[in-house]
Write a protein that holds these residues in place. Structure first.
Motif, PDB file in Angstrom:
ATOM      1  N   SER A 171      46.978 -87.357 -44.788  1.00 36.06           N
ATOM      2  CA  SER A 171      46.287 -86.073 -44.925  1.00 36.06           C
ATOM      3  C   SER A 171      46.940 -85.162 -45.957  1.00 36.06           C
ATOM      4  O   SER A 171      46.256 -84.385 -46.629  1.00 36.06           O
ATOM      5  N   HIS A 175      44.484 -87.273 -49.063  1.00 32.34           N
ATOM      6  CA  HIS A 175      43.303 -86.416 -48.953  1.00 32.34           C
ATOM      7  C   HIS A 175      43.361 -85.719 -47.604  1.00 32.34           C
ATOM      8  O   HIS A 175      43.828 -86.325 -46.618  1.00 32.34           O
ATOM      9  N   GLY A 178      42.199 -87.827 -44.965  1.00 40.07           N
ATOM     10  CA  GLY A 178      42.756 -89.178 -44.961  1.00 40.07           C
ATOM     11  C   GLY A 178      43.187 -89.642 -43.582  1.00 40.07           C
ATOM     12  O   GLY A 178      42.968 -90.805 -43.193  1.00 40.07           O
TER      13      GLY A 178
END
Length: 421
Positions: A171, A175, A178
């Protein structure tokens, strides 16, 4: 508290149980997402809304939803078989998480995130309880049940060490979504892989012809209700420690200490779990569980007064060491309290109680930390475990086995009495 005997049922003997590895490996993969979900939601929603409060509430909705629906999933698995519940469950969970991700990234209002959080939590696959139910079916009446409960406790704790780290790394480094994307992918792949191992699942009560018990809930058993209340206390420790350690680390100006402190806390649980499974206890699981809660309450009583990282690390380790006997004792008691036709449901009531206690603790500890600081947040684990201990002491008689003094087989030619106290 207990002592060992010469021929103790250890992990080697447990792992040589025929067919064990066919569900252990896929079960280990499939349970990883369980520890990634909450932190994945918090990181994504905080990124898209800029509010930790909003992120915490969405995560709490997911946890409460899981706590309410998990026992129903377990009951259906007992009746129709684990595979029949897992396959549609993992498909629904994957779709729900995908919807939550899409809504968060599109800036949807908070009520829309709540709407997606409910099915996300309700459909969390109950892999841990299902694995425990498979152990219980294979080890009916065996002294290896305590070892199996300890093994599962260690596996769960290892999951909660690896899962959040993986979700956070994805994350923050790949992303914001993620962590949740990985959670959904692992749930789908691991859940379907585990469901495919149908030969080791307990026989469904419907197929076994248990016409008189197939509709009975495990919660109708007084001992299960007592254990569920007690496990709320365990949830209060997990949720309270997460918030309080984070607040403490921020107060001392060293946010990075949070990961170290929580890791030490989790390591204590793992070490105690390993030890519990390596010992053949002469005392029963009921007594060990009560002693575990007593030690947990005593250790938690000093958390609020500690202001040193080193002291808090040592106390956190002690708290973690006390959790394993409490958890393992409770899970072991299920085998003697609950008929085989309702064990998956019973395990999910306990898992759901932990999740519910954790959700409540996160909410209360977060408010206390905002208004009064980390010391106040550390009171949450103390209150939760103290109430759980009082419940156990007051209702201890309801944890007696369904058939006291029964005889269980050990190996091929030995018999030992089964005790709970």
């Amino acid at each position: 508290m207990a002592s060992t005997v010469k021929n103790r049922p250890g992990y080697g003997q447990l792992l040589r149980t025929p067919g064990a590895w066919t569900f252990l490996l896929p079960g280990f993969l499939a349970r990883q997402p369980f520890a990634m979900l909450t932190i994945g939601i918090v990181l994504l929603v905080q990124h898209t809304t800029g509010s930790y409060a909003s992120a915490g509430v969405v995560a709490a909705v997911t946890g409460v939803s899981m706590a309410l629906f998990a026992p129903q999933s377990g009951k259906l698995a007992d009746r129709f078989g684990q595979r029949a519940v897992l396959v549609p469950g993992v498909l629904l969970h994957t779709a729900s998480v995908s919807a939550l991700i899409a809504l968060a990234l599109s800036g949807a209002p908070l009520w829309a995130l709540f709407a997606a959080a409910v099915p996300t939590g309700a459909s969390v696959p109950q892999i841990g309880p299902m694995v425990r139910a498979r152990w219980a079916a294979k080890l009916e009446g065996s002294p290896l049940m305590t070892t199996a409960a300890a093994f599962e406790s260690v596996t769960d704790e290892f999951t909660f060490v690896v899962g959040p780290v993986l979700a956070t790394a994805l994350s923050t480094g790949v992303h914001p979504a993620g962590g949740l994307i990985a959670e959904a992918v692992l749930t789908l792949a691991g859940g379907l892989f585990f469901a495919a191992q149908s030969r080791t699942q307990p026989q469904p009560s419907r197929a076994a012809g248990h016409a008189r018990v197939e509709h009975a809930s495990a919660l109708s058993i007084p001992g299960v209700r007592v254990l569920a209340v007690a496990f709320l206390g365990i949830g209060s420790v997990f949720g309270g420690m997460q918030v309080a350690l984070t607040a403490f680390s921020e107060e001392i100006g060293n946010p990075g200490a949070n990961g170290l402190l929580y890791g030490i806390f989790a390591a204590g649980n793992m070490l105690a779990g390993i030890a519990c499974g390596a010992i053949a206890w002469k005392s029963g699981p009921r007594r060990r569980m009560v002693l575990g809660y007593a030690g947990l309450t005593l250790a938690a009583s000093a958390l609020w007064a500690v202001h040193s990282v080193a002291l808090l690390a040592g106390l956190g380790l002690l708290v973690g060491l006390c959790i394993a006997p409490a958890l393992i004792g409770g899970y072991t008691l299920v085998e003697s309290l609950v008929p085989a036709s309702a064990r998956t449901e019973a395990f999910t009531w306990l898992t759901g109680a932990v999740a519910l206690g954790q959700a409540a603790a996160v909410t209360v500890a977060g408010r206390l930390a905002d208004e009064h600081g980390a010391s106040a947040a550390f009171v949450v684990p103390l209150v939760g475990t103290a109430l759980a201990l009082l419940t156990l002491l007051a209702l201890r008689s309801r944890l007696s086995p369904r058939a006291p003094g029964r005889i269980a087989a050990r190996g091929m030619g030995h018999r030992v009495p089964v005790t709970v106290d």
